[in-house]
Design a protein around this motif. Structure first.
Motif, PDB file in Angstrom:
ATOM      1  N   ILE A 164      -7.712 -19.530 -38.756  1.00 16.40           N
ATOM      2  CA  ILE A 164      -7.494 -18.102 -39.037  1.00 16.40           C
ATOM      3  C   ILE A 164      -7.621 -17.260 -37.759  1.00 16.40           C
ATOM      4  O   ILE A 164      -7.647 -16.045 -37.802  1.00 16.40           O
ATOM      5  CB  ILE A 164      -8.472 -17.563 -40.106  1.00 16.40           C
ATOM      6  CG1 ILE A 164      -9.927 -17.649 -39.630  1.00 16.40           C
ATOM      7  CG2 ILE A 164      -8.294 -18.283 -41.429  1.00 16.40           C
ATOM      8  CD1 ILE A 164     -10.889 -16.792 -40.425  1.00 16.40           C
ATOM      9  N   LYS A 165      -7.719 -17.925 -36.630  1.00 21.49           N
ATOM     10  CA  LYS A 165      -7.768 -17.260 -35.310  1.00 21.49           C
ATOM     11  C   LYS A 165      -8.905 -16.257 -35.199  1.00 21.49           C
ATOM     12  O   LYS A 165      -8.722 -15.120 -34.762  1.00 21.49           O
ATOM     13  CB  LYS A 165      -6.426 -16.602 -35.002  1.00 21.49           C
ATOM     14  CG  LYS A 165      -5.293 -17.638 -35.012  1.00 21.49           C
ATOM     15  CD  LYS A 165      -3.965 -17.037 -34.684  1.00 21.49           C
ATOM     16  CE  LYS A 165      -2.887 -18.095 -34.596  1.00 21.49           C
ATOM     17  NZ  LYS A 165      -2.470 -18.623 -35.902  1.00 21.49           N
ATOM     18  N   CYS A 166     -10.070 -16.666 -35.633  1.00 24.51           N
ATOM     19  CA  CYS A 166     -11.251 -15.814 -35.465  1.00 24.51           C
ATOM     20  C   CYS A 166     -11.799 -15.974 -34.053  1.00 24.51           C
ATOM     21  O   CYS A 166     -12.534 -15.143 -33.566  1.00 24.51           O
ATOM     22  CB  CYS A 166     -12.335 -16.147 -36.492  1.00 24.51           C
ATOM     23  SG  CYS A 166     -13.129 -17.760 -36.282  1.00 24.51           S
ATOM     24  N   TYR A 167     -11.426 -17.105 -33.409  1.00 21.21           N
ATOM     25  CA  TYR A 167     -11.917 -17.450 -32.079  1.00 21.21           C
ATOM     26  C   TYR A 167     -13.451 -17.533 -32.039  1.00 21.21           C
ATOM     27  O   TYR A 167     -14.077 -17.321 -30.999  1.00 21.21           O
ATOM     28  CB  TYR A 167     -11.374 -16.489 -31.006  1.00 21.21           C
ATOM     29  CG  TYR A 167      -9.861 -16.460 -30.987  1.00 21.21           C
ATOM     30  CD1 TYR A 167      -9.143 -17.667 -30.865  1.00 21.21           C
ATOM     31  CD2 TYR A 167      -9.148 -15.292 -31.126  1.00 21.21           C
ATOM     32  CE1 TYR A 167      -7.761 -17.670 -30.887  1.00 21.21           C
ATOM     33  CE2 TYR A 167      -7.755 -15.291 -31.154  1.00 21.21           C
ATOM     34  CZ  TYR A 167      -7.072 -16.487 -31.025  1.00 21.21           C
ATOM     35  OH  TYR A 167      -5.704 -16.490 -31.052  1.00 21.21           O
ATOM     36  N   GLY A 168     -14.046 -17.811 -33.195  1.00 22.05           N
ATOM     37  CA  GLY A 168     -15.495 -17.971 -33.280  1.00 22.05           C
ATOM     38  C   GLY A 168     -15.975 -19.172 -32.472  1.00 22.05           C
ATOM     39  O   GLY A 168     -17.085 -19.169 -31.958  1.00 22.05           O
ATOM     40  N   ASP A 171     -16.506 -17.797 -29.202  1.00 20.64           N
ATOM     41  CA  ASP A 171     -17.566 -16.788 -29.159  1.00 20.64           C
ATOM     42  C   ASP A 171     -18.960 -17.400 -29.272  1.00 20.64           C
ATOM     43  O   ASP A 171     -19.911 -16.884 -28.703  1.00 20.64           O
ATOM     44  CB  ASP A 171     -17.361 -15.765 -30.284  1.00 20.64           C
ATOM     45  CG  ASP A 171     -16.116 -14.928 -30.059  1.00 20.64           C
ATOM     46  OD1 ASP A 171     -15.706 -14.796 -28.895  1.00 20.64           O
ATOM     47  OD2 ASP A 171     -15.553 -14.421 -31.039  1.00 20.64           O
ATOM     48  N   ILE A 172     -19.082 -18.491 -30.047  1.00 18.59           N
ATOM     49  CA  ILE A 172     -20.430 -19.040 -30.257  1.00 18.59           C
ATOM     50  C   ILE A 172     -20.797 -20.052 -29.172  1.00 18.59           C
ATOM     51  O   ILE A 172     -21.959 -20.398 -29.010  1.00 18.59           O
ATOM     52  CB  ILE A 172     -20.552 -19.692 -31.651  1.00 18.59           C
ATOM     53  CG1 ILE A 172     -22.024 -19.767 -32.066  1.00 18.59           C
ATOM     54  CG2 ILE A 172     -19.917 -21.080 -31.706  1.00 18.59           C
ATOM     55  CD1 ILE A 172     -22.296 -19.569 -33.501  1.00 18.59           C
ATOM     56  N   ASN A 220     -18.231 -26.319 -34.522  1.00 16.43           N
ATOM     57  CA  ASN A 220     -17.950 -26.893 -35.844  1.00 16.43           C
ATOM     58  C   ASN A 220     -18.576 -26.049 -36.940  1.00 16.43           C
ATOM     59  O   ASN A 220     -17.967 -25.761 -37.954  1.00 16.43           O
ATOM     60  CB  ASN A 220     -18.578 -28.293 -35.932  1.00 16.43           C
ATOM     61  CG  ASN A 220     -17.544 -29.383 -35.892  1.00 16.43           C
ATOM     62  OD1 ASN A 220     -16.477 -29.201 -35.322  1.00 16.43           O
ATOM     63  ND2 ASN A 220     -17.857 -30.505 -36.504  1.00 16.43           N
ATOM     64  N   GLU A 221     -19.831 -25.658 -36.705  1.00 20.29           N
ATOM     65  CA  GLU A 221     -20.564 -24.910 -37.729  1.00 20.29           C
ATOM     66  C   GLU A 221     -20.036 -23.491 -37.886  1.00 20.29           C
ATOM     67  O   GLU A 221     -20.159 -22.900 -38.957  1.00 20.29           O
ATOM     68  CB  GLU A 221     -22.058 -24.879 -37.377  1.00 20.29           C
ATOM     69  CG  GLU A 221     -22.696 -26.260 -37.509  1.00 20.29           C
ATOM     70  CD  GLU A 221     -24.148 -26.275 -37.052  1.00 20.29           C
ATOM     71  OE1 GLU A 221     -24.751 -25.195 -36.901  1.00 20.29           O
ATOM     72  OE2 GLU A 221     -24.667 -27.387 -36.831  1.00 20.29           O
ATOM     73  N   ALA A 222     -19.451 -22.937 -36.824  1.00 20.28           N
ATOM     74  CA  ALA A 222     -18.967 -21.557 -36.905  1.00 20.28           C
ATOM     75  C   ALA A 222     -17.551 -21.480 -37.456  1.00 20.28           C
ATOM     76  O   ALA A 222     -17.077 -20.397 -37.779  1.00 20.28           O
ATOM     77  CB  ALA A 222     -19.008 -20.895 -35.526  1.00 20.28           C
ATOM     78  N   CYS A 223     -16.862 -22.620 -37.556  1.00 21.19           N
ATOM     79  CA  CYS A 223     -15.455 -22.586 -37.979  1.00 21.19           C
ATOM     80  C   CYS A 223     -15.351 -22.325 -39.481  1.00 21.19           C
ATOM     81  O   CYS A 223     -15.852 -23.097 -40.286  1.00 21.19           O
ATOM     82  CB  CYS A 223     -14.749 -23.889 -37.637  1.00 21.19           C
ATOM     83  SG  CYS A 223     -13.000 -23.836 -38.081  1.00 21.19           S
ATOM     84  N   PRO A 224     -14.679 -21.215 -39.862  1.00 26.24           N
ATOM     85  CA  PRO A 224     -14.586 -20.880 -41.288  1.00 26.24           C
ATOM     86  C   PRO A 224     -13.707 -21.858 -42.069  1.00 26.24           C
ATOM     87  O   PRO A 224     -13.767 -21.885 -43.286  1.00 26.24           O
ATOM     88  CB  PRO A 224     -13.952 -19.486 -41.293  1.00 26.24           C
ATOM     89  CG  PRO A 224     -13.917 -19.029 -39.894  1.00 26.24           C
ATOM     90  CD  PRO A 224     -14.015 -20.225 -39.022  1.00 26.24           C
ATOM     91  N   ASP A 226     -13.415 -25.278 -41.221  1.00 23.88           N
ATOM     92  CA  ASP A 226     -13.874 -26.656 -40.992  1.00 23.88           C
ATOM     93  C   ASP A 226     -12.953 -27.506 -40.118  1.00 23.88           C
ATOM     94  O   ASP A 226     -12.706 -28.676 -40.422  1.00 23.88           O
ATOM     95  CB  ASP A 226     -14.106 -27.375 -42.335  1.00 23.88           C
ATOM     96  CG  ASP A 226     -15.209 -26.704 -43.133  1.00 23.88           C
ATOM     97  OD1 ASP A 226     -16.140 -26.167 -42.506  1.00 23.88           O
ATOM     98  OD2 ASP A 226     -15.141 -26.712 -44.378  1.00 23.88           O
TER      99      ASP A 226
END
Lengths: 263, 135
Positions: A164-168, A171-172, A220-224, A226
Motif C-alpha cells: 500500500i506504499k506506506c513506506y513504513g 521509516d521504522i 516485517n512487523e511494520a508491514c500492514p 505482511d
C-alpha cells in the motif's frame, strides 16, 4: 532479567556515566520507547515482551541517532538485543554513532523468539545475562530458495502487489539513517506523480539494504500487508557475505560497500 | 534536554490508529506506530507515518484567513464565522437551500456529526449531507 537491566541502568545513571537511557517503558498500559533520566522512573522499565517475547520491540537505535545528532557530546545508554547490538556495531562502521557515546545494556532472547526470527545470534556481547538460546537457521529463506525461479518470481510479485506504499519499512528501519532518501528526491520521484511501480521500490530498497541490514525484522512487523521483507533482505545479506565476506554488525572496520575514506 | 514519546491517535481517517510522537526539546521530530495498540498493531499508512511533519510546519494555518481582492488576510474567528454565516444565508436566499451541501468528518464525535446533519436539515433546510471520504 528486568531486575538485572534496572540494576545496571541505575548504576549508570547514579554514577553519572550516562545522560539518559533509551529503553522501553510501561505507560498507559502500552509499551513505549522512552528516555530514562531519573532512577525513580526505572520502576516502569520493560524489555518489550508485552504478550509474547519481543512483541513490543522498537527501533531504539534510531532514537539514539536522533539524540546523538542533537547532543553529540553526551553519552547515552541503550537497551539492546542481539540484533540491536549488531545495529550499533554497523552504525559505528558507518560513522552514525561513536562507541564512546554509547553504553549498550543487553538482554538475550529466548529460543522461541530466535527460532521465529531465524536469528544467527540471539544474544548481545554486552549482556546483563548469559545467552539462553542458540542461533537459528532462516527457515523462511530455505523454504523460498527450494522453489524454482519461476515459482519464486510469481510468489514475490504476488506479495509485492499487495503493497500500500506506506513506506513504513523505510521509516521504522534503524539502519535507514540517510539524511537524503532517494524516495524523497524530486529528480527521481517527482512530487505529485505516482510512486514507483511494483517491484521497483522493493528491489531498490533491497539493494540499499545490502551490507546494511542487521536482520532485526522490524520492517516485517511494520508491514500492514505482511510482505516478508526480512526474507528478501536476508538473501541480499547472504549475497554480500558470499561476495565480500562481510556481515553487517558482525564485522567491524570498514564496510566493503563504503567508497568514502574514513576521516 | 527533554525527550518525550507522546501516545496519540492519528488525526486523519476514522480508523483511530495509535502512535507515539517523538518530541525532542519541544520539537516534534518523528512518528512511530504503537505496537501494543489493538487497532493498528504497530502499522500505519503513509499519512500516519508523516504526521510529525505538518504539526509544526511554518506553512500550517493557525488562524482564519479571508480572501479579499485575490489575496488572503488574517482574521479573528468571530469575523470569519460571521462572514461564513452571512454568505451561507445569502446563498440560501438567492439559490435555495439545496444549493448548499455539508461534509461531516470521520474524526469528530458522533454527537458533533449529529449536530452537522441537524444544522443542514433544520437550519439550512437541505438533505445534502455526506461524509468526508466523499470529498
Amino acid at each position: 532479567m528486568i531486575e538485572k537491566v534496572i540494576e545496571r541502568v541505575k548504576e549508570l545513571l547514579e554514577g553519572g556515566e550516562i545522560k539518559g537511557f533509551v529503553g522501553l517503558c510501561n505507560k498507559n498500559g502500552h509499551t513505549a520507547p522512552y528516555l530514562f533520566t531519573e532512577v525513580a522512573e526505572l520502576d516502569h522499565l520493560v524489555v518489550g515482551d508485552f504478550q509474547n517475547p519481543g512483541d513490543a520491540r522498537y527501533p531504539l537505535n534510531k532514537l539514539l541517532i536522533d539524540l546523538y545528532r542533537a547532543y553529540p557530546e553526551e553519552k547515552f545508554g541503550v537497551l539492546v538485543r542481539g540484533c540491536d547490538e549488531r545495529g550499533l556495531n554497523d552504525l559505528y562502521v558507518w560513522n552514525q554513532l561513536t562507541p564512546k557515546n554509547v553504553v549498550a545494556v543487553g538482554i538475550p532472547c529466548p529460543q522461541e523468539l530466535a527460532d521465529a526470527c531465524g536469528c544467527p545470534k540471539p544474544y548481545p556481547d554486552n549482556s546483563v545475562a548469559e545467552p539462553i538460546a542458540e542461533g537459528a537457521e532462516a527457515q523462511d529463506l530455505i523454504r523460498m530458495e527450494a522453489l524454482g525461479v519461476k515459482e519464486r518470481f510469481t510468489q514475490w510479485m504476488e506479495v509485492f502487489s499487495k503493497c500500500i506504499k506506506c513506506y513504513g519499512c523505510r521509516d521504522i528501519c534503524p539502519m535507514c539513517f540517510c539524511k537524503e532518501c532517494s524516495l524523497e528526491l524530486d529528480e527521481l520521484i517527482p512530487r505529485g506523480e505516482m510512486p514507483p511501480e511494483i517491484p521497483i521500490f522493493h528491489l531498490v530498497r533491497a539493494v540499499h539494504m545490502a551490507g546494511r541490514c542487521i536482520d532485526c525484522g522490524l520492517c516485517n512487523e511494520a508491514c500492514p500487508v505482511d510482505i516478508p521483507l526480512r526474507t528478501l533482505y536476508k538473501k541480499v545479506g547472504d549475497i554480500v557475505y558470499r561476495k565480500f565476506n562481510y556481515r553487517p554488525g558482525f564485522d567491524k572496520g570498514k564496510s566493503p560497500l563504503n567508497v568514502l575514506e574514513n576521516k | 534536554m527533554e525527550f518525550k514519546t507522546v501516545l496519540t491517535v492519528c488525526p486523519y481517517c476514522g480508523c483511530g490508529c495509535n502512535f507515539y510522537l517523538e518530541v525532542l526539546d519541544g520539537k516534534v521530530i518523528g512518528t512511530i506506530p504503537c505496537k501494543t495498540s489493538p487497532v493498528n498493531e504497530g502499522k500505519l499508512c503513509i499519512k500516519g507515518w508523516n504526521v510529525h511533519e505538518f504539526i509544526q510546519d511554518p506553512d500550517r494555518l493557525t488562524m482564519p484567513l479571508i480572501r479579499e481582492n485575490g489575496s488572503f488576510r488574517e482574521a479573528g474567528w468571530d469575523e470569519a464565522l460571521d462572514l461564513v454565516a452571512s454568505k451561507l444565508k445569502k446563498i440560501k436566499e438567492q439559490h435555495g437551500p439545496d444549493s448548499i451541501g455539508l461534509f461531516a468528518s470521520a474524526k469528530i464525535t458522533n454527537e458533533e456529526n449529529y449536530v452537522i446533519q441537524k444544522f443542514a436539515r433544520a437550519v439550512i433546510g437541505t438533505n445534502n449531507v455526506d461524509h468526508c471520504a466523499r470529498l
